[in-house]
Design a protein around this motif. Structure first.
Motif, PDB file in Angstrom:
ATOM      1  N   GLU A   1      -0.401   1.558  -6.006  1.00  9.07           N
ATOM      2  CA  GLU A   1      -1.081   2.673  -6.665  1.00  9.07           C
ATOM      3  C   GLU A   1      -0.298   3.976  -6.465  1.00  9.07           C
ATOM      4  OE1 GLU A   1      -3.366   5.325  -8.566  1.00  9.07           O
ATOM      5  OE2 GLU A   1      -3.381   3.136  -8.764  1.00  9.07           O
ATOM      6  N   ILE A   2       0.221   4.187  -5.272  1.00 10.38           N
ATOM      7  CA  ILE A   2       1.053   5.378  -5.017  1.00 10.38           C
ATOM      8  C   ILE A   2       2.295   5.349  -5.905  1.00 10.38           C
ATOM      9  CG2 ILE A   2       2.515   6.491  -3.274  1.00 10.38           C
ATOM     10  CD1 ILE A   2       0.407   5.584  -1.193  1.00 10.38           C
ATOM     11  N   SER A   3       2.885   4.183  -6.064  1.00  8.09           N
ATOM     12  CA  SER A   3       4.064   4.039  -6.920  1.00  8.09           C
ATOM     13  C   SER A   3       3.748   4.437  -8.357  1.00  8.09           C
ATOM     14  CB  SER A   3       4.562   2.587  -6.864  1.00  8.09           C
ATOM     15  OG  SER A   3       5.598   2.362  -7.785  1.00  8.09           O
ATOM     16  N   ARG A   4       2.622   3.953  -8.858  1.00 13.23           N
ATOM     17  CA  ARG A   4       2.239   4.276 -10.245  1.00 13.23           C
ATOM     18  C   ARG A   4       1.937   5.768 -10.391  1.00 13.23           C
ATOM     19  NH1 ARG A   4      -0.344  -0.821  -9.749  1.00 13.23           N
ATOM     20  NH2 ARG A   4      -2.245   0.175  -8.978  1.00 13.23           N
ATOM     21  N   ARG A   5       1.218   6.323  -9.440  1.00 14.05           N
ATOM     22  CA  ARG A   5       0.781   7.711  -9.557  1.00 14.05           C
ATOM     23  C   ARG A   5       1.942   8.689  -9.536  1.00 14.05           C
ATOM     24  NH1 ARG A   5      -2.717   7.403  -5.950  1.00 14.05           N
ATOM     25  NH2 ARG A   5      -1.731   8.466  -4.198  1.00 14.05           N
ATOM     26  N   HIS A   6       2.960   8.381  -8.751  1.00 14.17           N
ATOM     27  CA  HIS A   6       4.085   9.313  -8.617  1.00 14.17           C
ATOM     28  C   HIS A   6       5.289   8.904  -9.460  1.00 14.17           C
ATOM     29  CE1 HIS A   6       2.234  11.840  -5.589  1.00 14.17           C
ATOM     30  NE2 HIS A   6       1.818  10.750  -4.980  1.00 14.17           N
ATOM     31  N   GLU A   7       5.133   7.807 -10.200  1.00 12.95           N
ATOM     32  CA  GLU A   7       6.185   7.360 -11.111  1.00 12.95           C
ATOM     33  C   GLU A   7       7.523   7.169 -10.387  1.00 12.95           C
ATOM     34  OE1 GLU A   7       6.125  10.368 -14.156  1.00 12.95           O
ATOM     35  OE2 GLU A   7       4.505   9.373 -15.234  1.00 12.95           O
TER      36      GLU A   7
ATOM     37  N   ARG B   1       8.795  13.935  -6.110  1.00 14.49           N
ATOM     38  CA  ARG B   1       7.746  12.922  -6.231  1.00 14.49           C
ATOM     39  C   ARG B   1       7.924  11.839  -5.172  1.00 14.49           C
ATOM     40  NH1 ARG B   1       9.419  13.029 -11.515  1.00 14.49           N
ATOM     41  NH2 ARG B   1       9.997  10.811 -11.467  1.00 14.49           N
TER      42      ARG B   1
ATOM     43  N   GLN C   1       6.633  13.055  -1.858  1.00 13.92           N
ATOM     44  CA  GLN C   1       5.178  13.027  -1.807  1.00 13.92           C
ATOM     45  C   GLN C   1       4.671  11.597  -1.606  1.00 13.92           C
ATOM     46  OE1 GLN C   1       3.150  15.634  -1.689  1.00 13.92           O
ATOM     47  NE2 GLN C   1       1.404  14.242  -1.428  1.00 13.92           N
ATOM     48  N   ALA C   2       5.311  10.655  -2.304  1.00 13.90           N
ATOM     49  CA  ALA C   2       4.939   9.255  -2.114  1.00 13.90           C
ATOM     50  C   ALA C   2       5.212   8.803  -0.685  1.00 13.90           C
ATOM     51  CB  ALA C   2       5.723   8.382  -3.101  1.00 13.90           C
TER      52      ALA C   2
ATOM     53  N   GLU D   1       2.414  10.001   1.422  1.00 13.85           N
ATOM     54  CA  GLU D   1       1.150   9.322   1.143  1.00 13.85           C
ATOM     55  C   GLU D   1       1.134   7.884   1.659  1.00 13.85           C
ATOM     56  OE1 GLU D   1      -0.240   9.664  -2.852  1.00 13.85           O
ATOM     57  OE2 GLU D   1       0.071  11.849  -2.918  1.00 13.85           O
TER      58      GLU D   1
END
Length: 463
Positions: A363-369, A399, A402-403, A406
């Motif tokens: 989910e973190i991967s998807r959110r931060h592209e 990004r 930030q990932a 997180e």
């Protein structure tokens, strides 16, 4: 806490240090010094050392630390430079204290111990032990290039720790140079010893912030039996992780590694090994149980994999064939590096929370592209999410950072840790208070102040 001076002394002050060292141990030429700025992270924030000492003896280590204390200069201890958390990256104006020349390895079969100097490589200890039918289990993927001193500094683990534990489980004694130059001898070849405080354990994992390890006494065990190997593929990493939990509930694998689809494909792009590119995840498990129990254990693992929805299972009792799959797993980080710039994680959780961790990372991967391939010592809950982004893309780097943050917070929230075996170094220092809390952080700083009141030992690393 007292910190070292930011004002580096004039190079002529090094004359006194040079006179106290083995001839040739001090390096001051800019090209030579520059080679010791970075560990494997090659962090752009690494400083420029004043000089490098390539210690040829514990006396050189003592002389360096004493000189540094007298001149209020930071000392950054360094082993093979294979660290993955920035723990041996230089700070401006420091002395990089390299232990790479301390390579002695002595095996005592009678006590099943190895007395090993800090610069000796993990593989050298394994090879020396094998000549006596013995084995040193801690098994980082970098075992061929990492040093025992670095392993002790970070409490390194590896592929076998699901059954055999990590470095601290094999350290019986240490020789440590303290911040005032005193050389202390802790522990020894005794398997059981509760005399006094557990000071050996205090220095294992301290990343050179409390003292400089020059020698270790390591526990050895009888040589490992040739393992049987299981390779299973799954549609999703969550399916694979649930099988890891199921296996851990009833069996004791000697290896339980996980690779997600992105890491499998990275390895195949790097060096084709016939892995299933379409699978969502691959599990690599081994059993080294004695005799017939080995086959029974690997068959039980296969049954659990099939019950857990495995696409395909393959088993072998041929040790060489099994080692081919292990080699693929060991190659994963190097292969992923070829996809772009990376930020390498080392988070772990209690094994039952492994599926939640992997779902959260996706989910973190998807959110931060950003792409986050995952390889894991799955059997003990230790994962290596590798955040990949295009080099030179400032937005992608932001990004990714930030990932990175997180993923650590996710692990903490699941009752886990921001590092299972790589150490805090300089790259994860800001996240440590979130895991430990203010009281434990304060205790940590009191210990540091007691042992290194000037703050000269590896400042900025760990905490």
């Amino acid at each position: 806490m007292t910190t070292v001076s930011k004002d580096a002394p004039d190079l002529t002050v090094l004359d006194g240090l040079a006179r106290s060292l083995t001839p040739g141990a001090l390096l001051t030429e800019p090209e030579s010094v520059a080679a010791y700025r970075f560990d494997y992270t090659a962090d752009a924030g690494a400083g420029v050392p004043l000089a490098v000492v390539r210690a040829a003896s514990p006396a050189d280590v003592q002389a360096t630390v004493r000189w540094a204390g007298e001149h209020d200069v930071a000392v950054v201890p360094r082993g093979a430079g294979s660290g993955l958390s920035g723990g041996s990256n230089a700070v401006d104006g420091c002395i990089v204290l390299s232990l790479e020349r301390l390579r002695g390895v002595e095996i005592d079969p009678a006590t099943r111990t190895a007395v090993v100097e800090a610069g000796a490589l993990n593989v050298e200890v394994k090879q020396a032990a094998a000549e006596h039918g013995l084995w040193y289990p801690p098994d980082p993927s970098s075992f061929e290039i990492c040093s025992i001193g670095g392993n002790v500094a970070t409490n390194a683990g590896g592929l076998c720790c699901v059954k055999y534990g990590v470095t601290t489980d094999y350290v019986l004694g240490l020789d440590v140079v303290l911040a005032d130059g005193t050389l202390v001898h802790l522990g020894g070849q005794r398997v059981k010893d509760t005399a006094g405080l557990s000071l050996v354990k205090l220095f294992v994992g301290s990343e050179g912030t409390l003292g400089v390890v020059t020698r270790a006494t390591l526990r050895l065990v009888p040589a490992q039996s040739p393992p049987a190997t299981l390779v299973a593929t799954f549609d999703t990493v969550e399916d694979a992780a649930r099988v890891v939990v199921a296996v851990g509930n009833t069996l004791r694998a000697s290896m339980m590694e996980l690779m997600d689809q992105a890491s499998v494909n990275a390895v195949e792009d790097h060096r084709s090994m016939g892995l299933d590119r379409e699978a969502g995840a691959m599990l690599l498990a081994q059993s080294d149980a004695p005799g017939a129990a080995r086959g029974e254990e690997i068959a039980a693992m296969e049954r659990l994999c099939r019950e857990g929805g495995a696409r395909e299972c393959f088993t072998t009792t041929d040790a060489a064939e099994g080692e081919m799959f292990v080699a693929a797993r060991r190659a994963a980080i190097v292969a992923i590096e070829r996809r772009g710039a990376i930020m390498l994680e080392d988070v772990g959780v209690p094994v039952p929370r492994l599926p939640d961790l992997l779902t959260g990372i996706a989910e973190i991967s998807r959110r931060h592209e950003v792409e986050i391939p995952v390889v894991a010592h799955a059997g003990d809950g230790n994962t290596h999410p590798v955040i990949v982004y295009p080099a030179g893309d400032a937005g992608a780097k932001e990004r990714a950072a930030q990932a990175f943050s997180e993923v650590m917070s996710l692990a903490i929230g699941l009752g886990g840790t921001i590092t299972g075996e790589h150490g805090i170094g300089r790259l994860k220092r800001d996240a440590l208070p979130e895991q430990l809390g203010p009281d434990v952080m304060a205790l940590t700083h009191r210990i540091k102040q007691a042992l290194d009141p000037q703050g000269i030992l590896n400042p900025g690393a760990g905490f």
